[in-house]
Scaffold this active site. Structure first.
Site, PDB file in Angstrom:
ATOM      1  N   GLY A 268       5.802  17.912  21.040  1.00  0.00           N
ATOM      2  CA  GLY A 268       6.088  16.639  20.966  1.00  0.00           C
ATOM      3  C   GLY A 268       6.428  15.781  22.148  1.00  0.00           C
ATOM      4  O   GLY A 268       7.760  15.185  22.391  1.00  0.00           O
ATOM      5  N   ALA A 269       5.644  16.026  23.297  1.00  0.00           N
ATOM      6  CA  ALA A 269       5.975  15.595  24.498  1.00  0.00           C
ATOM      7  C   ALA A 269       5.546  14.246  24.919  1.00  0.00           C
ATOM      8  O   ALA A 269       5.188  14.285  26.257  1.00  0.00           O
ATOM      9  CB  ALA A 269       5.724  16.659  25.625  1.00  0.00           C
ATOM     10  N   SER A 270       4.949  13.631  24.249  1.00  0.00           N
ATOM     11  CA  SER A 270       4.170  12.377  24.403  1.00  0.00           C
ATOM     12  C   SER A 270       5.201  11.287  24.829  1.00  0.00           C
ATOM     13  O   SER A 270       4.485  10.539  25.816  1.00  0.00           O
ATOM     14  CB  SER A 270       3.246  12.030  23.352  1.00  0.00           C
ATOM     15  OG  SER A 270       3.974  11.652  21.880  1.00  0.00           O
TER      16      SER A 270
ATOM     17  N   TYR B 169      15.687  14.691   7.157  1.00  0.00           N
ATOM     18  CA  TYR B 169      15.938  15.054   8.471  1.00  0.00           C
ATOM     19  C   TYR B 169      17.236  15.774   8.674  1.00  0.00           C
ATOM     20  O   TYR B 169      16.933  16.773   9.559  1.00  0.00           O
ATOM     21  CB  TYR B 169      15.970  13.678   9.305  1.00  0.00           C
ATOM     22  CG  TYR B 169      16.146  13.650  10.744  1.00  0.00           C
ATOM     23  CD1 TYR B 169      15.044  14.061  11.472  1.00  0.00           C
ATOM     24  CD2 TYR B 169      17.211  13.651  11.261  1.00  0.00           C
ATOM     25  CE1 TYR B 169      15.256  14.247  12.957  1.00  0.00           C
ATOM     26  CE2 TYR B 169      17.523  13.593  12.733  1.00  0.00           C
ATOM     27  CZ  TYR B 169      16.376  14.020  13.636  1.00  0.00           C
ATOM     28  OH  TYR B 169      16.569  14.107  14.667  1.00  0.00           O
TER      29      TYR B 169
END
Length: 258
Positions: free
Chosen positions: A14-16, A163
């Site tokens: 999840g490094a965008s 979450y």
């Protein structure tokens, strides 16, 4: 087992953008090589890749909610050709956080959203941890796994219960793995951030609730992605082995555990 201080091979899920981008930049500035993972935001991920200091970084897209997809991501990130040539550090950052307050959510949507949160926040973290740890064990040089958890695991998330629950599970998973992987020189830790600034939440900080969010901390501000990334970089360092098993609160004293 000698884990290097720099030049490590780091997979960040999840490094965008947001925290993922800040994490990738922190490791790259440290002299490490980074596999930048993205799910659907390829353009943003390419911008992250272009922003990294140094060279040898790679881009890896894939659906982590599918076990086969997670295996493909780990394989391509660690590949000798087109990848990093192994893995020394895994940062489990990919997550979904979609609102679903019980009183306002239909049962069909509730069940679907719980499945999505569990698949990405918990199962993808567990699967990538297995895939990375097996490589670290086979390499014989130790390694680090750092999970991005949440303050919400402790104080509750009334509008985002899945979450909060999955992040609590991520903390527990990290502690279990810390015990089981220590004999192989692999340290596992988690961070539990409070509210911090990213482009995704910029509208909330600039809107009517901004003052209330900043007032959560006695410092009178929100955190920054760079502050979280700095803590993760330390937990992934050779000197942080004795922090294995910890869940590090990063919330500006906005929530104190007893």
């Amino acid at each position: 087992m000698n884990l290097p201080a720099t030049g490590r091979r780091v997979l960040i899920s999840g490094a965008s953008r947001g925290l993922g981008r800040a994490l990738a930049q922190a490791f790259a500035e440290n002299g490490d090589r980074v596999a930048v993972h993205y799910g659907s935001r390829e353009e943003d991920a390419r911008a992250t890749l272009a922003s990294l200091a140094g060279d040898g970084h790679v881009l890896v897209g894939g659906d982590l909610s599918d076990p086969a997809g997670a295996a493909d991501v780990a394989e391509r990130a660690a590949a000798a050709s087109g990848g990093l040539g192994g893995l020394d550090v895994l940062v489990n950052n990919a997550a979904v956080n979609l609102p679903h307050p019980l009183a306002d959510t239909s049962y069909e949507d509730w069940a679907d959203l719980w499945q999505r949160h569990v698949a990405v926040n918990l199962l993808a973290t567990a699967n990538l941890s297995h895939l990375a740890a097996r490589r670290m064990i086979d390499q014989g040089t130790g390694g680090r796994i750092v999970n991005i958890g949440s303050r919400g695991a402790f104080r509750g998330e009334p509008d985002h219960p899945a979450y909060g629950a999955t992040k609590a599970a991520v903390h527990a998973l990290g502690q279990s793995l810390a015990v089981s992987l220590a004999p192989y020189g692999i340290a596992v830790a988690s961070v539990a951030p409070g509210f911090f600034e990213t482009e995704r939440v910029a509208h909330r900080l600039s809107g009517d609730e901004g003052a209330a969010i900043r007032a959560q901390s006695p410092f009178g501000r929100a955190g920054t992605a760079e502050e979280i990334a700095a803590a993760v970089l330390w937990l992934a360092s050779p000197v942080a082995e004795w922090a294995s098993g910890t869940v590090l609160d990063l919330n500006g004293a906005s929530h104190l555990r007893t």
